[in-house]
Motif scaffolding. Structure first.
Motif, PDB file in Angstrom:
ATOM      1  N   PHE A  51      23.157  14.394   3.177  1.00  0.00           N
ATOM      2  CA  PHE A  51      23.093  15.309   4.318  1.00  0.00           C
ATOM      3  C   PHE A  51      24.148  14.971   5.370  1.00  0.00           C
ATOM      4  O   PHE A  51      24.706  15.876   5.995  1.00  0.00           O
ATOM      5  CB  PHE A  51      21.697  15.318   4.943  1.00  0.00           C
ATOM      6  N   LEU A  52      24.449  13.691   5.562  1.00  0.00           N
ATOM      7  CA  LEU A  52      25.515  13.303   6.502  1.00  0.00           C
ATOM      8  C   LEU A  52      26.855  13.888   6.069  1.00  0.00           C
ATOM      9  O   LEU A  52      27.614  14.391   6.900  1.00  0.00           O
ATOM     10  CB  LEU A  52      25.623  11.777   6.587  1.00  0.00           C
ATOM     11  N   GLU A 103      15.225  20.978 -12.228  1.00  0.00           N
ATOM     12  CA  GLU A 103      14.851  19.818 -13.009  1.00  0.00           C
ATOM     13  C   GLU A 103      15.600  18.597 -12.498  1.00  0.00           C
ATOM     14  O   GLU A 103      16.796  18.647 -12.237  1.00  0.00           O
ATOM     15  CB  GLU A 103      15.188  20.058 -14.480  1.00  0.00           C
ATOM     16  N   ILE A 104      14.871  17.519 -12.348  1.00  0.00           N
ATOM     17  CA  ILE A 104      15.458  16.276 -11.857  1.00  0.00           C
ATOM     18  C   ILE A 104      15.412  15.268 -12.994  1.00  0.00           C
ATOM     19  O   ILE A 104      14.347  14.977 -13.520  1.00  0.00           O
ATOM     20  CB  ILE A 104      14.682  15.743 -10.641  1.00  0.00           C
ATOM     21  N   LYS A 105      16.581  14.765 -13.368  1.00  0.00           N
ATOM     22  CA  LYS A 105      16.625  13.763 -14.425  1.00  0.00           C
ATOM     23  C   LYS A 105      16.217  12.413 -13.864  1.00  0.00           C
ATOM     24  O   LYS A 105      16.696  11.998 -12.814  1.00  0.00           O
ATOM     25  CB  LYS A 105      18.035  13.690 -15.026  1.00  0.00           C
ATOM     26  N   ASP A 130      16.550   3.308 -14.648  1.00  0.00           N
ATOM     27  CA  ASP A 130      15.785   2.247 -13.997  1.00  0.00           C
ATOM     28  C   ASP A 130      15.453   2.660 -12.565  1.00  0.00           C
ATOM     29  O   ASP A 130      15.890   3.699 -12.090  1.00  0.00           O
ATOM     30  CB  ASP A 130      16.537   0.913 -14.052  1.00  0.00           C
ATOM     31  N   GLN A 131      14.681   1.835 -11.894  1.00  0.00           N
ATOM     32  CA  GLN A 131      14.188   2.155 -10.554  1.00  0.00           C
ATOM     33  C   GLN A 131      14.928   1.377  -9.463  1.00  0.00           C
ATOM     34  O   GLN A 131      14.409   1.225  -8.371  1.00  0.00           O
ATOM     35  CB  GLN A 131      12.680   1.836 -10.478  1.00  0.00           C
ATOM     36  N   SER A 132      16.138   0.891  -9.755  1.00  0.00           N
ATOM     37  CA  SER A 132      16.879   0.120  -8.764  1.00  0.00           C
ATOM     38  C   SER A 132      17.296   1.011  -7.588  1.00  0.00           C
ATOM     39  O   SER A 132      17.363   2.236  -7.707  1.00  0.00           O
ATOM     40  CB  SER A 132      18.129  -0.507  -9.392  1.00  0.00           C
ATOM     41  N   PHE A 133      17.578   0.377  -6.458  1.00  0.00           N
ATOM     42  CA  PHE A 133      17.981   1.115  -5.265  1.00  0.00           C
ATOM     43  C   PHE A 133      19.167   2.016  -5.551  1.00  0.00           C
ATOM     44  O   PHE A 133      19.166   3.197  -5.208  1.00  0.00           O
ATOM     45  CB  PHE A 133      18.334   0.138  -4.125  1.00  0.00           C
ATOM     46  N   TRP A 134      20.209   1.481  -6.194  1.00  0.00           N
ATOM     47  CA  TRP A 134      21.431   2.242  -6.407  1.00  0.00           C
ATOM     48  C   TRP A 134      21.218   3.415  -7.356  1.00  0.00           C
ATOM     49  O   TRP A 134      21.794   4.486  -7.153  1.00  0.00           O
ATOM     50  CB  TRP A 134      22.564   1.337  -6.883  1.00  0.00           C
ATOM     51  N   LYS A 135      20.400   3.245  -8.371  1.00  0.00           N
ATOM     52  CA  LYS A 135      20.148   4.338  -9.316  1.00  0.00           C
ATOM     53  C   LYS A 135      19.337   5.451  -8.652  1.00  0.00           C
ATOM     54  O   LYS A 135      19.661   6.627  -8.770  1.00  0.00           O
ATOM     55  CB  LYS A 135      19.398   3.831 -10.558  1.00  0.00           C
ATOM     56  N   VAL A 136      18.273   5.071  -7.939  1.00  0.00           N
ATOM     57  CA  VAL A 136      17.396   6.073  -7.320  1.00  0.00           C
ATOM     58  C   VAL A 136      18.096   6.762  -6.157  1.00  0.00           C
ATOM     59  O   VAL A 136      18.103   7.995  -6.058  1.00  0.00           O
ATOM     60  CB  VAL A 136      16.062   5.433  -6.868  1.00  0.00           C
ATOM     61  N   SER A 137      18.720   5.985  -5.259  1.00  0.00           N
ATOM     62  CA  SER A 137      19.401   6.611  -4.125  1.00  0.00           C
ATOM     63  C   SER A 137      20.605   7.422  -4.611  1.00  0.00           C
ATOM     64  O   SER A 137      20.910   8.484  -4.059  1.00  0.00           O
ATOM     65  CB  SER A 137      19.826   5.570  -3.083  1.00  0.00           C
ATOM     66  N   ALA A 175      20.780   9.044  -7.472  1.00  0.00           N
ATOM     67  CA  ALA A 175      20.239  10.301  -8.019  1.00  0.00           C
ATOM     68  C   ALA A 175      19.907  11.268  -6.882  1.00  0.00           C
ATOM     69  O   ALA A 175      20.224  12.461  -6.954  1.00  0.00           O
ATOM     70  CB  ALA A 175      18.998  10.015  -8.863  1.00  0.00           C
ATOM     71  N   GLY A 176      19.293  10.758  -5.808  1.00  0.00           N
ATOM     72  CA  GLY A 176      18.977  11.602  -4.647  1.00  0.00           C
ATOM     73  C   GLY A 176      20.233  12.128  -3.974  1.00  0.00           C
ATOM     74  O   GLY A 176      20.312  13.305  -3.605  1.00  0.00           O
ATOM     75  N   PHE A 177      21.227  11.262  -3.826  1.00  0.00           N
ATOM     76  CA  PHE A 177      22.490  11.653  -3.201  1.00  0.00           C
ATOM     77  C   PHE A 177      23.166  12.767  -3.990  1.00  0.00           C
ATOM     78  O   PHE A 177      23.554  13.798  -3.430  1.00  0.00           O
ATOM     79  CB  PHE A 177      23.423  10.436  -3.090  1.00  0.00           C
ATOM     80  N   MET A 178      23.291  12.579  -5.290  1.00  0.00           N
ATOM     81  CA  MET A 178      23.987  13.566  -6.123  1.00  0.00           C
ATOM     82  C   MET A 178      23.242  14.895  -6.169  1.00  0.00           C
ATOM     83  O   MET A 178      23.861  15.957  -6.097  1.00  0.00           O
ATOM     84  CB  MET A 178      24.199  13.029  -7.541  1.00  0.00           C
ATOM     85  N   LEU A 179      21.919  14.836  -6.260  1.00  0.00           N
ATOM     86  CA  LEU A 179      21.130  16.064  -6.310  1.00  0.00           C
ATOM     87  C   LEU A 179      21.328  16.888  -5.039  1.00  0.00           C
ATOM     88  O   LEU A 179      21.615  18.083  -5.088  1.00  0.00           O
ATOM     89  CB  LEU A 179      19.645  15.742  -6.501  1.00  0.00           C
ATOM     90  N   ILE A 180      21.213  16.245  -3.888  1.00  0.00           N
ATOM     91  CA  ILE A 180      21.338  16.956  -2.612  1.00  0.00           C
ATOM     92  C   ILE A 180      22.789  17.367  -2.376  1.00  0.00           C
ATOM     93  O   ILE A 180      23.056  18.467  -1.897  1.00  0.00           O
ATOM     94  CB  ILE A 180      20.811  16.093  -1.445  1.00  0.00           C
TER      95      ILE A 180
END
Length: 193
Positions: free
Chosen positions: A47-48, A94-96, A100-107, A109-114
């Motif tokens: 968003f930034l 759909e969200i792939k 893994d659940q690491s910070f970099w992977k999860v954040s 995924a959120g960054f790219m989706l948005i």
């Protein structure tokens, strides 16, 4: 100079316009699958980027003559209100799931989706319009960013609960009415200018 009034107005407009958006649903879905703080970090960073791009576009618009600028902003607000009132509900994207659940992977995924979902979105266009309207990039940027972050936070933490009490159709209509009022004011200024 920072204006709390402009920031508060922009916050309200962006918050209301973003609530019924697909990214609120995407944030909700990510928040139900992954650690909320990781999701929010990625979503907030995306968003930034969008607000910075919108502020830059809005700043370029301020180079136009004042009356022409007000007319363009007014027409764009009318278009935004029409988009909100006429838009059909999209199916959830759909969200792939990251491997893994690491910070970099999860954040990430959120960054790219948005980043992808919001590019050229109504709230990005509205932020550019508001930046041009008020010629106050810092106040508009702060208000827009906080509005987007607030919706993402609500989506991640409590979107299901909010939607139980406040119908999406009502939120959409309120956002459209606010944009119609801003359009009317901008067009009035262009005519009387």
């Amino acid at each position: 100079m920072f204006s709390f009034t402009v920031a508060a107005l922009v916050f309200g407009v962006i918050f209301l316009a973003e609530l019924p958006d697909k990214t609120a649903l995407a944030s909700l879905m990510l928040g139900t699958r992954y650690r909320a703080s990781y999701v929010f970090a990625g979503v907030a960073a995306a968003f930034l980027v969008h607000v910075a791009l919108a502020i830059a576009a809005g700043s370029l618009l301020t180079l136009l003559p004042h009356r022409l600028l007000q007319a363009i902003v007014g027409v764009l607000f009318l278009a935004g209100a029409a988009m909100l009132l006429l838009k059909k509900d999209d199916d959830e994207e759909e969200i792939k799931k990251p491997a893994d659940q690491s910070f970099w992977k999860v954040s990430g995924a959120g960054f790219m989706l948005i980043l992808v979902a919001e590019f050229g979105d109504l709230t990005q266009i509205m932020t550019a319009n508001l930046a041009a309207r008020y010629d106050d990039p810092v106040s508009v940027g702060v208000g827009a960013t906080l509005g987007l972050w607030a919706v993402a936070g609500l989506g991640i933490v409590g979107g299901k609960t909010l939607m139980r009490y406040v119908p999406l159709a009502l939120i959409t209509k309120i956002a459209a009415l606010v944009m119609l009022a801003l359009a009317g004011f901008s067009l009035y200024e262009a005519a009387m200018g």
